[in-house]
Design a protein around this motif. Structure first.
Motif, PDB file in Angstrom:
ATOM      1  N   ARG A  10       0.834  -1.210   0.000  1.00 22.70           N
ATOM      2  CA  ARG A  10       0.000   0.000   0.000  1.00 22.70           C
ATOM      3  C   ARG A  10       0.867   1.258   0.000  1.00 22.70           C
ATOM      4  NH1 ARG A  10      -5.484  -0.573   2.056  1.00 22.70           N
ATOM      5  NH2 ARG A  10      -5.930  -2.755   2.479  1.00 22.70           N
ATOM      6  N   LEU A  11       1.882   1.262   0.840  1.00 20.52           N
ATOM      7  CA  LEU A  11       2.727   2.449   0.950  1.00 20.52           C
ATOM      8  C   LEU A  11       3.625   2.630  -0.274  1.00 20.52           C
ATOM      9  CD1 LEU A  11       3.553   2.407   4.741  1.00 20.52           C
ATOM     10  CD2 LEU A  11       1.921   3.833   3.522  1.00 20.52           C
ATOM     11  N   LYS A  12       4.029   1.539  -0.882  1.00 17.82           N
ATOM     12  CA  LYS A  12       4.800   1.653  -2.123  1.00 17.82           C
ATOM     13  C   LYS A  12       3.923   2.231  -3.232  1.00 17.82           C
ATOM     14  CE  LYS A  12       8.191  -1.851  -1.070  1.00 17.82           C
ATOM     15  NZ  LYS A  12       8.763  -3.166  -1.376  1.00 17.82           N
ATOM     16  N   ARG A  13       2.644   1.882  -3.221  1.00 11.14           N
ATOM     17  CA  ARG A  13       1.700   2.444  -4.185  1.00 11.14           C
ATOM     18  C   ARG A  13       1.549   3.949  -3.951  1.00 11.14           C
ATOM     19  NH1 ARG A  13      -2.969  -0.413  -3.081  1.00 11.14           N
ATOM     20  NH2 ARG A  13      -1.823  -2.266  -3.694  1.00 11.14           N
ATOM     21  N   VAL A  14       1.460   4.353  -2.692  1.00 11.24           N
ATOM     22  CA  VAL A  14       1.381   5.782  -2.358  1.00 11.24           C
ATOM     23  C   VAL A  14       2.643   6.493  -2.835  1.00 11.24           C
ATOM     24  CG1 VAL A  14       1.337   7.446  -0.458  1.00 11.24           C
ATOM     25  CG2 VAL A  14      -0.192   5.469  -0.401  1.00 11.24           C
ATOM     26  N   GLU A  15       3.784   5.866  -2.619  1.00 12.09           N
ATOM     27  CA  GLU A  15       5.044   6.442  -3.065  1.00 12.09           C
ATOM     28  C   GLU A  15       5.028   6.675  -4.581  1.00 12.09           C
ATOM     29  OE1 GLU A  15       9.737   5.410  -2.380  1.00 12.09           O
ATOM     30  OE2 GLU A  15       8.378   3.740  -2.779  1.00 12.09           O
ATOM     31  N   GLY A  16       4.526   5.703  -5.321  1.00 14.50           N
ATOM     32  CA  GLY A  16       4.416   5.848  -6.773  1.00 14.50           C
ATOM     33  C   GLY A  16       3.456   6.958  -7.163  1.00 14.50           C
ATOM     34  N   GLN A  17       2.355   7.065  -6.419  1.00 20.62           N
ATOM     35  CA  GLN A  17       1.396   8.132  -6.695  1.00 20.62           C
ATOM     36  C   GLN A  17       2.030   9.504  -6.468  1.00 20.62           C
ATOM     37  OE1 GLN A  17      -1.689   6.503  -4.023  1.00 20.62           O
ATOM     38  NE2 GLN A  17      -3.109   6.739  -5.735  1.00 20.62           N
ATOM     39  N   ILE A  18       2.808   9.635  -5.416  1.00 16.97           N
ATOM     40  CA  ILE A  18       3.478  10.912  -5.131  1.00 16.97           C
ATOM     41  C   ILE A  18       4.432  11.263  -6.267  1.00 16.97           C
ATOM     42  CG2 ILE A  18       5.192  12.032  -3.624  1.00 16.97           C
ATOM     43  CD1 ILE A  18       2.475  12.014  -2.352  1.00 16.97           C
ATOM     44  N   ARG A  19       5.199  10.278  -6.729  1.00 12.43           N
ATOM     45  CA  ARG A  19       6.104  10.535  -7.854  1.00 12.43           C
ATOM     46  C   ARG A  19       5.309  10.982  -9.083  1.00 12.43           C
ATOM     47  NH1 ARG A  19       9.075   6.050  -5.874  1.00 12.43           N
ATOM     48  NH2 ARG A  19       7.982   4.657  -7.282  1.00 12.43           N
ATOM     49  N   GLY A  20       4.145  10.367  -9.291  1.00 10.63           N
ATOM     50  CA  GLY A  20       3.295  10.753 -10.406  1.00 10.63           C
ATOM     51  C   GLY A  20       2.803  12.186 -10.284  1.00 10.63           C
ATOM     52  N   VAL A  21       2.432  12.586  -9.084  1.00 13.13           N
ATOM     53  CA  VAL A  21       1.968  13.962  -8.851  1.00 13.13           C
ATOM     54  C   VAL A  21       3.101  14.945  -9.129  1.00 13.13           C
ATOM     55  CG1 VAL A  21       1.198  15.600  -7.091  1.00 13.13           C
ATOM     56  CG2 VAL A  21       0.141  13.343  -7.222  1.00 13.13           C
ATOM     57  N   LEU A  22       4.294  14.628  -8.653  1.00 14.15           N
ATOM     58  CA  LEU A  22       5.433  15.519  -8.902  1.00 14.15           C
ATOM     59  C   LEU A  22       5.715  15.646 -10.397  1.00 14.15           C
ATOM     60  CD1 LEU A  22       7.765  14.391  -5.991  1.00 14.15           C
ATOM     61  CD2 LEU A  22       6.633  16.612  -6.240  1.00 14.15           C
ATOM     62  N   LYS A  23       5.589  14.554 -11.118  1.00 15.08           N
ATOM     63  CA  LYS A  23       5.791  14.589 -12.569  1.00 15.08           C
ATOM     64  C   LYS A  23       4.725  15.468 -13.222  1.00 15.08           C
ATOM     65  CE  LYS A  23       6.278  11.756 -16.662  1.00 15.08           C
ATOM     66  NZ  LYS A  23       6.114  10.455 -17.269  1.00 15.08           N
ATOM     67  N   MET A  24       3.496  15.324 -12.763  1.00 14.60           N
ATOM     68  CA  MET A  24       2.413  16.158 -13.299  1.00 14.60           C
ATOM     69  C   MET A  24       2.722  17.636 -13.078  1.00 14.60           C
ATOM     70  SD  MET A  24      -0.942  14.016 -12.041  1.00 14.60           S
ATOM     71  CE  MET A  24      -2.151  15.124 -12.771  1.00 14.60           C
ATOM     72  N   MET A  25       3.251  17.970 -11.913  1.00 17.61           N
ATOM     73  CA  MET A  25       3.590  19.359 -11.608  1.00 17.61           C
ATOM     74  C   MET A  25       4.723  19.846 -12.502  1.00 17.61           C
ATOM     75  SD  MET A  25       3.432  19.367  -7.489  1.00 17.61           S
ATOM     76  CE  MET A  25       1.906  19.730  -6.635  1.00 17.61           C
ATOM     77  N   GLU A  26       5.735  18.985 -12.690  1.00 17.84           N
ATOM     78  CA  GLU A  26       6.850  19.359 -13.564  1.00 17.84           C
ATOM     79  C   GLU A  26       6.369  19.602 -14.997  1.00 17.84           C
ATOM     80  OE1 GLU A  26       9.583  16.135 -13.038  1.00 17.84           O
ATOM     81  OE2 GLU A  26      10.182  16.821 -11.037  1.00 17.84           O
ATOM     82  N   GLU A  27       5.350  18.840 -15.401  1.00 14.01           N
ATOM     83  CA  GLU A  27       4.782  18.994 -16.745  1.00 14.01           C
ATOM     84  C   GLU A  27       3.745  20.100 -16.801  1.00 14.01           C
ATOM     85  OE1 GLU A  27       3.284  15.073 -17.509  1.00 14.01           O
ATOM     86  OE2 GLU A  27       5.288  14.252 -17.912  1.00 14.01           O
ATOM     87  N   GLU A  28       3.552  20.778 -15.660  1.00 10.00           N
ATOM     88  CA  GLU A  28       2.601  21.883 -15.540  1.00 10.00           C
ATOM     89  C   GLU A  28       1.188  21.488 -15.979  1.00 10.00           C
ATOM     90  OE1 GLU A  28       4.283  25.336 -17.430  1.00 10.00           O
ATOM     91  OE2 GLU A  28       5.988  25.373 -16.053  1.00 10.00           O
ATOM     92  N   GLN A  29       0.769  20.315 -15.537  1.00 10.39           N
ATOM     93  CA  GLN A  29      -0.581  19.861 -15.860  1.00 10.39           C
ATOM     94  C   GLN A  29      -1.615  20.655 -15.075  1.00 10.39           C
ATOM     95  OE1 GLN A  29      -1.290  15.684 -16.008  1.00 10.39           O
ATOM     96  NE2 GLN A  29       0.635  15.240 -17.050  1.00 10.39           N
ATOM     97  N   ASP A  30      -2.838  20.541 -15.490  1.00 10.23           N
ATOM     98  CA  ASP A  30      -3.954  21.298 -14.929  1.00 10.23           C
ATOM     99  C   ASP A  30      -4.082  21.092 -13.421  1.00 10.23           C
ATOM    100  OD1 ASP A  30      -7.282  21.309 -14.508  1.00 10.23           O
ATOM    101  OD2 ASP A  30      -6.422  22.943 -15.703  1.00 10.23           O
ATOM    102  N   CYS A  31      -4.359  22.171 -12.741  1.00 11.00           N
ATOM    103  CA  CYS A  31      -4.524  22.186 -11.289  1.00 11.00           C
ATOM    104  C   CYS A  31      -5.541  21.145 -10.822  1.00 11.00           C
ATOM    105  CB  CYS A  31      -4.943  23.591 -10.859  1.00 11.00           C
ATOM    106  SG  CYS A  31      -5.564  23.730  -9.192  1.00 11.00           S
TER     107      CYS A  31
END
Length: 86
Positions: A10-31
Motif C-alpha cells: 500500500r505504501l509503495k503504491r502511495v510512493e508511486g502516486q506521489i512521484r506521479g503527482v510531482l511529474k504532473m507538476m513538472e509537466e505543468e498539468q492542470d490544477c
C-alpha cells in the motif's frame, strides 16, 4: 507490531502516486488533475493508516483476552489514533 507485505505494498503504491503527482507538476498539468491525484494519495494513505490500526488492534485485543484483561482501553486508543490521523 510486525508490518506485513500488504501494508508495505500500500505504501509503495502511495510512493508511486506521489512521484506521479510531482511529474504532473513538472509537466505543468492542470490544477484540477493535480489536486485530484493528491486526493487519491490522501485516500490511499488513510486506508493504510486504517489497516495498520485495525491489524494492531486485533493483535492487542487477542493478547488482552488471553491474559484475561479488559480490552476496552485498546479499543479507545485505536479510535484516538484514527481520529488523530484525520
Amino acid at each position: 507490531m510486525k508490518y506485513d507485505d500488504n501494508v508495505k505494498k500500500r505504501l509503495k503504491r502511495v510512493e508511486g502516486q506521489i512521484r506521479g503527482v510531482l511529474k504532473m507538476m513538472e509537466e505543468e498539468q492542470d490544477c484540477k488533475d493535480v489536486v485530484s491525484q493528491i486526493s487519491a494519495v490522501r485516500s490511499a494513505a488513510d486506508k493504510a493508516i486504517a489497516y495498520i490500526v485495525a491489524v494492531n488492534l486485533e493483535q492487542c485485543i487477542l493478547e488482552e483476552m488471553e491474559a484475561g484483561r479488559d480490552s476496552s482501553k485498546m479499543v479507545k486508543q485505536a479510535v484516538e489514533l484514527l481520529v488523530k490521523s484525520r
